[in-house]
Write an enzyme that holds these catalytic residues in place. Structure first.
Site, PDB file in Angstrom:
ATOM      1  N   ASP A  44       0.812  -1.222   0.000  1.00  0.00           N
ATOM      2  CA  ASP A  44       0.000   0.000   0.000  1.00  0.00           C
ATOM      3  C   ASP A  44       0.845   1.272   0.000  1.00  0.00           C
ATOM      4  O   ASP A  44       0.315   2.384   0.102  1.00  0.00           O
ATOM      5  CB  ASP A  44      -0.939   0.003   1.205  1.00  0.00           C
ATOM      6  CG  ASP A  44      -0.199   0.047   2.531  1.00  0.00           C
ATOM      7  OD1 ASP A  44       1.042  -0.136   2.526  1.00  0.00           O
ATOM      8  OD2 ASP A  44      -0.849   0.280   3.575  1.00  0.00           O
ATOM      9  N   GLY A  45       2.181   1.126  -0.069  1.00  0.00           N
ATOM     10  CA  GLY A  45       3.064   2.291  -0.107  1.00  0.00           C
ATOM     11  C   GLY A  45       3.666   2.664   1.226  1.00  0.00           C
ATOM     12  O   GLY A  45       4.512   3.555   1.306  1.00  0.00           O
ATOM     13  N   GLU A  46       3.264   1.998   2.307  1.00  0.00           N
ATOM     14  CA  GLU A  46       3.795   2.294   3.643  1.00  0.00           C
ATOM     15  C   GLU A  46       5.291   1.977   3.703  1.00  0.00           C
ATOM     16  O   GLU A  46       5.741   0.945   3.195  1.00  0.00           O
ATOM     17  CB  GLU A  46       3.025   1.463   4.662  1.00  0.00           C
ATOM     18  CG  GLU A  46       3.358   1.757   6.115  1.00  0.00           C
ATOM     19  CD  GLU A  46       2.497   0.940   7.059  1.00  0.00           C
ATOM     20  OE1 GLU A  46       3.058   0.190   7.875  1.00  0.00           O
ATOM     21  OE2 GLU A  46       1.248   1.061   6.945  1.00  0.00           O
ATOM     22  N   ARG A 102      11.310  26.788   4.563  1.00  0.00           N
ATOM     23  CA  ARG A 102      10.699  28.079   4.213  1.00  0.00           C
ATOM     24  C   ARG A 102       9.456  28.367   5.045  1.00  0.00           C
ATOM     25  O   ARG A 102       8.979  29.504   5.085  1.00  0.00           O
ATOM     26  CB  ARG A 102      10.361  28.100   2.712  1.00  0.00           C
ATOM     27  CG  ARG A 102      11.582  28.243   1.824  1.00  0.00           C
ATOM     28  CD  ARG A 102      11.257  28.085   0.351  1.00  0.00           C
ATOM     29  NE  ARG A 102      11.011  26.687   0.008  1.00  0.00           N
ATOM     30  CZ  ARG A 102      10.801  26.254  -1.239  1.00  0.00           C
ATOM     31  NH1 ARG A 102      10.766  27.118  -2.233  1.00  0.00           N
ATOM     32  NH2 ARG A 102      10.607  24.971  -1.483  1.00  0.00           N
ATOM     33  N   GLN A 103       8.913  27.353   5.701  1.00  0.00           N
ATOM     34  CA  GLN A 103       7.741  27.546   6.562  1.00  0.00           C
ATOM     35  C   GLN A 103       8.224  27.766   7.995  1.00  0.00           C
ATOM     36  O   GLN A 103       8.066  26.922   8.866  1.00  0.00           O
ATOM     37  CB  GLN A 103       6.821  26.326   6.474  1.00  0.00           C
ATOM     38  CG  GLN A 103       6.301  26.055   5.071  1.00  0.00           C
ATOM     39  CD  GLN A 103       5.384  24.853   5.020  1.00  0.00           C
ATOM     40  OE1 GLN A 103       4.525  24.663   5.885  1.00  0.00           O
ATOM     41  NE2 GLN A 103       5.542  24.029   3.998  1.00  0.00           N
ATOM     42  N   LYS A 198      14.311  43.087  -4.763  1.00  0.00           N
ATOM     43  CA  LYS A 198      13.318  42.219  -5.388  1.00  0.00           C
ATOM     44  C   LYS A 198      11.974  42.351  -4.693  1.00  0.00           C
ATOM     45  O   LYS A 198      11.902  42.446  -3.480  1.00  0.00           O
ATOM     46  CB  LYS A 198      13.817  40.766  -5.324  1.00  0.00           C
ATOM     47  CG  LYS A 198      12.888  39.739  -5.951  1.00  0.00           C
ATOM     48  CD  LYS A 198      13.389  38.327  -5.686  1.00  0.00           C
ATOM     49  CE  LYS A 198      13.179  37.919  -4.246  1.00  0.00           C
ATOM     50  NZ  LYS A 198      13.535  36.514  -4.002  1.00  0.00           N
ATOM     51  N   ARG A 200       8.236  40.338  -4.397  1.00  0.00           N
ATOM     52  CA  ARG A 200       7.562  39.073  -4.703  1.00  0.00           C
ATOM     53  C   ARG A 200       6.049  39.269  -4.523  1.00  0.00           C
ATOM     54  O   ARG A 200       5.530  39.149  -3.408  1.00  0.00           O
ATOM     55  CB  ARG A 200       8.085  37.973  -3.771  1.00  0.00           C
ATOM     56  CG  ARG A 200       7.697  36.569  -4.207  1.00  0.00           C
ATOM     57  CD  ARG A 200       8.209  35.512  -3.238  1.00  0.00           C
ATOM     58  NE  ARG A 200       9.623  35.288  -3.314  1.00  0.00           N
ATOM     59  CZ  ARG A 200      10.236  34.547  -4.229  1.00  0.00           C
ATOM     60  NH1 ARG A 200       9.519  33.987  -5.182  1.00  0.00           N
ATOM     61  NH2 ARG A 200      11.547  34.384  -4.213  1.00  0.00           N
ATOM     62  N   ASP A 224      22.860  32.043  -4.256  1.00  0.00           N
ATOM     63  CA  ASP A 224      21.684  31.853  -3.414  1.00  0.00           C
ATOM     64  C   ASP A 224      21.776  30.481  -2.754  1.00  0.00           C
ATOM     65  O   ASP A 224      22.632  29.668  -3.101  1.00  0.00           O
ATOM     66  CB  ASP A 224      20.406  31.962  -4.243  1.00  0.00           C
ATOM     67  CG  ASP A 224      19.224  32.467  -3.436  1.00  0.00           C
ATOM     68  OD1 ASP A 224      19.327  32.513  -2.189  1.00  0.00           O
ATOM     69  OD2 ASP A 224      18.192  32.804  -4.041  1.00  0.00           O
ATOM     70  N   ASP A 228      14.394  27.101  -6.827  1.00  0.00           N
ATOM     71  CA  ASP A 228      13.148  26.335  -6.879  1.00  0.00           C
ATOM     72  C   ASP A 228      12.563  26.435  -8.286  1.00  0.00           C
ATOM     73  O   ASP A 228      12.872  25.635  -9.151  1.00  0.00           O
ATOM     74  CB  ASP A 228      12.184  26.851  -5.816  1.00  0.00           C
ATOM     75  CG  ASP A 228      10.974  25.941  -5.645  1.00  0.00           C
ATOM     76  OD1 ASP A 228      10.886  24.925  -6.364  1.00  0.00           O
ATOM     77  OD2 ASP A 228      10.113  26.223  -4.790  1.00  0.00           O
TER      78      ASP A 228
END
Length: 317
Positions: A44-46, A102-103, A198, A200, A224, A228
């Site tokens: 099942d992908g586990e 980034r969060q 810059k 955004r 940088d 992304d």
């Protein structure tokens, strides 16, 4: 450091499926074999993890970036848990790329702080220490309640560009947040510094407003921590070319290369895009201008220094 090729005993290098070639490069630099482990999937992908060698009392280093897909994170957590339950003496999480970085704050209502959640999960799983490379924000080290050694890819890039013989080089920060990193490159390469102002308007959309610094007739290096969708660097390269820059080079520690990134970089007025192998790139994301620099030896030295309780910061002095 001269004795890096001498076999080092008492530790094990583990890896999942996120970037096995990098783990193999690190193990080769340390003259050891990767610890045998089964990292597979149920029907099942586990994710299923089993250590196939004894690690009791060993200093275990788990090499696993946490880029997408999210299964990479689960592999890391399960590898940590398996090593802890197998009575490893110390578990160091080696993250060439720290996903979800980034969060890092609540910049809008009702959003998760993914970077802190990641740090909590890794520590609760049983990691004793973190070895990271070029975090998106340096203050992410404070999200962990365990020791963090923050490594820099700068020595790898510096050696690369010193061989190129850049003409009157100027290191360009693509935004204010990258200014400190760019200043470090400029000092190492004996280059001047420029900063791009810059804006955004929305996520993954960048708009160049102004360039602070002299770039006309000079070789420019846009530095940088990650690429992304490549909107920032491609627009920056066009702006620099319009201002009379000679040749434009781009370097970034982490090559995410999402969506239109490859097409944008291929069409932009850029001579070369240099990245590290912190993230394993499929063939579909490789293009003519791309140069992938190995960080295996750098990470191996950091692992060796950590294992022998030496100063990791001495690698960058």
């Amino acid at each position: 450091m001269d004795g890096l090729a001498v076999p080092v005993h008492g530790f094990r290098i583990l890896t999942g499926n996120a970037n096995r070639p990098l783990a193999e490069s690190i193990a080769k630099s340390l003259d050891v074999e990767l610890c045998k482990a089964t990292v597979s999937r149920f029907a099942d992908g586990e994710v299923f993890v089993r250590l196939d060698e004894n690690v009791r009392g060993a200093d275990v280093f788990i090499v696993q970036p946490t880029n997408t897909p999210a299964e990479n994170i689960m592999e890391l957590l399960l590898l940590i848990d398996a090593a802890r339950r197998a009575s490893a003496a110390r578990i160091t999480c080696v993250m060439p790329y720290y996903g979800y970085a980034r969060q890092d704050r609540k910049d809008q209502p009702r959003v998760a702080i993914g970077a802190k959640l990641m740090a909590n999960m890794i520590a609760r799983a049983g990691a004793d220490r973190i070895l990271g490379l070029d975090f998106h924000f340096h203050q992410l080290q404070g999200f962990f309640d365990i020791p963090v050694d923050h490594l820099y890819a700068a020595p790898v890039f510096t050696a690369h560009y010193r061989k190129k013989g850049l003409v009157d080089p100027v290191v360009v920060a693509p935004d204010v947040g990258s200014a400190k990193m760019a200043r470090g490159f400029a000092k190492r390469l004996n280059a001047s510094l420029a900063i791009i102002d810059k804006r955004r308007p929305t996520a993954n959309v960048a708009e160049v407003v102004n360039v602070v610094g002299e770039v006309e007739g000079k070789d420019c290096l846009l530095a940088d921590d990650m690429i992304d969708t490549a909107g920032t660097v491609s627009e920056a390269a066009k702006a620099l070319k319009d201002l009379g820059a000679r040749n434009i080079y781009v370097c970034a520690s982490h090559a995410l290369l999402s969506g239109p990134a490859v097409e944008r970089l291929s069409k932009a007025p850029i001579e070369e895009v240099a990245v590290t192998d912190s993230i394993q790139l499929p063939e579909s994301k490789r293009f003519d201008k791309l140069a992938v620099l190995g960080i295996g030896e750098l990470m191996a030295k950091a692992i060796r220094f950590t294992h022998s309780d030496q100063s990791v910061s001495s690698l960058f002095e």
